[in-house]
Design a protein around this motif. Structure first.
Motif, PDB file in Angstrom:
ATOM      1  N   LEU A 184      43.224  33.927  39.694  1.00 26.63           N
ATOM      2  CA  LEU A 184      44.398  34.283  40.493  1.00 26.63           C
ATOM      3  C   LEU A 184      45.585  34.632  39.607  1.00 26.63           C
ATOM      4  O   LEU A 184      46.368  35.523  39.937  1.00 26.63           O
ATOM      5  N   LYS A 185      45.716  33.956  38.492  1.00 27.28           N
ATOM      6  CA  LYS A 185      46.824  34.243  37.575  1.00 27.28           C
ATOM      7  C   LYS A 185      46.658  35.615  36.932  1.00 27.28           C
ATOM      8  O   LYS A 185      47.603  36.393  36.833  1.00 27.28           O
ATOM      9  N   LEU A 186      45.439  35.925  36.507  1.00 30.78           N
ATOM     10  CA  LEU A 186      45.171  37.198  35.839  1.00 30.78           C
ATOM     11  C   LEU A 186      45.031  38.366  36.817  1.00 30.78           C
ATOM     12  O   LEU A 186      45.120  39.521  36.412  1.00 30.78           O
ATOM     13  N   GLN A 187      44.766  38.050  38.077  1.00 32.96           N
ATOM     14  CA  GLN A 187      44.578  39.064  39.122  1.00 32.96           C
ATOM     15  C   GLN A 187      43.517  40.087  38.724  1.00 32.96           C
ATOM     16  O   GLN A 187      43.725  41.295  38.784  1.00 32.96           O
ATOM     17  N   CYS A 188      42.366  39.560  38.310  1.00 31.86           N
ATOM     18  CA  CYS A 188      41.288  40.441  37.883  1.00 31.86           C
ATOM     19  C   CYS A 188      39.949  39.922  38.390  1.00 31.86           C
ATOM     20  O   CYS A 188      39.863  38.834  38.919  1.00 31.86           O
ATOM     21  N   GLY A 189      38.936  40.720  38.207  1.00 29.76           N
ATOM     22  CA  GLY A 189      37.590  40.332  38.595  1.00 29.76           C
ATOM     23  C   GLY A 189      37.268  40.764  40.017  1.00 29.76           C
ATOM     24  O   GLY A 189      38.145  40.950  40.846  1.00 29.76           O
ATOM     25  N   TYR A 190      35.986  40.951  40.263  1.00 29.78           N
ATOM     26  CA  TYR A 190      35.586  41.408  41.594  1.00 29.78           C
ATOM     27  C   TYR A 190      35.915  40.390  42.665  1.00 29.78           C
ATOM     28  O   TYR A 190      36.173  40.742  43.810  1.00 29.78           O
ATOM     29  N   GLU A 191      35.930  39.100  42.312  1.00 29.93           N
ATOM     30  CA  GLU A 191      36.260  38.077  43.302  1.00 29.93           C
ATOM     31  C   GLU A 191      37.693  38.242  43.792  1.00 29.93           C
ATOM     32  O   GLU A 191      37.980  38.115  44.974  1.00 29.93           O
ATOM     33  N   TYR A 192      38.596  38.516  42.870  1.00 28.70           N
ATOM     34  CA  TYR A 192      40.007  38.694  43.230  1.00 28.70           C
ATOM     35  C   TYR A 192      40.193  39.972  44.050  1.00 28.70           C
ATOM     36  O   TYR A 192      40.956  40.003  45.005  1.00 28.70           O
ATOM     37  N   LYS A 193      39.478  41.008  43.687  1.00 32.39           N
ATOM     38  CA  LYS A 193      39.676  42.322  44.295  1.00 32.39           C
ATOM     39  C   LYS A 193      38.861  42.549  45.570  1.00 32.39           C
ATOM     40  O   LYS A 193      38.972  43.598  46.183  1.00 32.39           O
ATOM     41  N   SER A 194      38.076  41.591  45.994  1.00 32.53           N
ATOM     42  CA  SER A 194      37.164  41.809  47.128  1.00 32.53           C
ATOM     43  C   SER A 194      37.739  41.376  48.479  1.00 32.53           C
ATOM     44  O   SER A 194      37.036  41.409  49.476  1.00 32.53           O
ATOM     45  N   TRP A 195      38.997  40.978  48.538  1.00 32.69           N
ATOM     46  CA  TRP A 195      39.582  40.454  49.774  1.00 32.69           C
ATOM     47  C   TRP A 195      39.407  41.400  50.953  1.00 32.69           C
ATOM     48  O   TRP A 195      39.159  40.967  52.063  1.00 32.69           O
ATOM     49  N   HIS A 196      39.521  42.696  50.727  1.00 36.70           N
ATOM     50  CA  HIS A 196      39.416  43.666  51.827  1.00 36.70           C
ATOM     51  C   HIS A 196      38.026  43.706  52.450  1.00 36.70           C
ATOM     52  O   HIS A 196      37.879  44.023  53.631  1.00 36.70           O
ATOM     53  N   LYS A 197      37.001  43.344  51.685  1.00 32.81           N
ATOM     54  CA  LYS A 197      35.630  43.337  52.205  1.00 32.81           C
ATOM     55  C   LYS A 197      35.417  42.247  53.248  1.00 32.81           C
ATOM     56  O   LYS A 197      34.463  42.291  54.011  1.00 32.81           O
ATOM     57  N   PHE A 198      36.303  41.257  53.263  1.00 35.79           N
ATOM     58  CA  PHE A 198      36.172  40.128  54.175  1.00 35.79           C
ATOM     59  C   PHE A 198      37.241  40.137  55.263  1.00 35.79           C
ATOM     60  O   PHE A 198      37.421  39.146  55.966  1.00 35.79           O
ATOM     61  N   GLY A 199      37.974  41.245  55.380  1.00 36.51           N
ATOM     62  CA  GLY A 199      38.968  41.377  56.441  1.00 36.51           C
ATOM     63  C   GLY A 199      40.238  40.571  56.209  1.00 36.51           C
ATOM     64  O   GLY A 199      40.989  40.329  57.156  1.00 36.51           O
ATOM     65  N   LEU A 200      40.483  40.176  54.972  1.00 35.97           N
ATOM     66  CA  LEU A 200      41.699  39.423  54.666  1.00 35.97           C
ATOM     67  C   LEU A 200      42.863  40.398  54.487  1.00 35.97           C
ATOM     68  O   LEU A 200      42.666  41.537  54.068  1.00 35.97           O
ATOM     69  N   PRO A 201      44.086  39.968  54.770  1.00 41.58           N
ATOM     70  CA  PRO A 201      45.234  40.868  54.648  1.00 41.58           C
ATOM     71  C   PRO A 201      45.628  41.170  53.212  1.00 41.58           C
ATOM     72  O   PRO A 201      46.380  42.096  52.952  1.00 41.58           O
ATOM     73  N   GLY A 202      45.129  40.400  52.262  1.00 43.19           N
ATOM     74  CA  GLY A 202      45.428  40.615  50.849  1.00 43.19           C
ATOM     75  C   GLY A 202      44.766  39.530  50.027  1.00 43.19           C
ATOM     76  O   GLY A 202      44.145  38.615  50.580  1.00 43.19           O
ATOM     77  N   PRO A 203      44.878  39.609  48.705  1.00 39.47           N
ATOM     78  CA  PRO A 203      44.287  38.574  47.862  1.00 39.47           C
ATOM     79  C   PRO A 203      45.025  37.255  48.048  1.00 39.47           C
ATOM     80  O   PRO A 203      46.177  37.219  48.472  1.00 39.47           O
ATOM     81  N   PHE A 204      44.338  36.168  47.722  1.00 44.93           N
ATOM     82  CA  PHE A 204      44.983  34.863  47.792  1.00 44.93           C
ATOM     83  C   PHE A 204      46.127  34.823  46.785  1.00 44.93           C
ATOM     84  O   PHE A 204      45.984  35.296  45.657  1.00 44.93           O
TER      85      PHE A 204
END
Length: 86
Positions: free
Chosen positions: A49-69
């Motif tokens: 979350l601090k680095l804001q990188c990786g597919y886990e961070y960038k995948s929020w849209h695939k799960f219908g979330l309004p943005g990354p955590f």
């Protein structure tokens, strides 16, 4: 005693290690389970979350979330779960 900790996300293993340590200090045993009762996406740890990188961070849209955590999510999650053992 044994406690079952379930989350409806793919939770990073760093959370499980942190919880195992807190549980042991309280003389308890825990089992962690991900993907329980649905899947809201990945729950990255503080480093991701601090680095804001990786597919886990960038995948929020695939799960219908309004943005990354937001960054503070990791600490809030850890603090809340660790509080179960105090």
């Amino acid at each position: 005693s044994i406690s079952l900790i379930a989350a409806n996300a793919e939770v990073f293993s760093s959370y499980s290690r942190e919880l195992q340590q807190a549980a042991r200090q309280s003389g308890k045993t825990i089992i962690t389970v991900g993907y329980a009762n649905g899947m809201l996406g990945y729950l990255p740890d503080q480093d991701v979350l601090k680095l804001q990188c990786g597919y886990e961070y960038k995948s929020w849209h695939k799960f219908g979330l309004p943005g990354p955590f937001p960054y503070q999510t990791a600490r809030q999650f850890s603090t809340g779960l660790a509080g179960m053992f105090s």
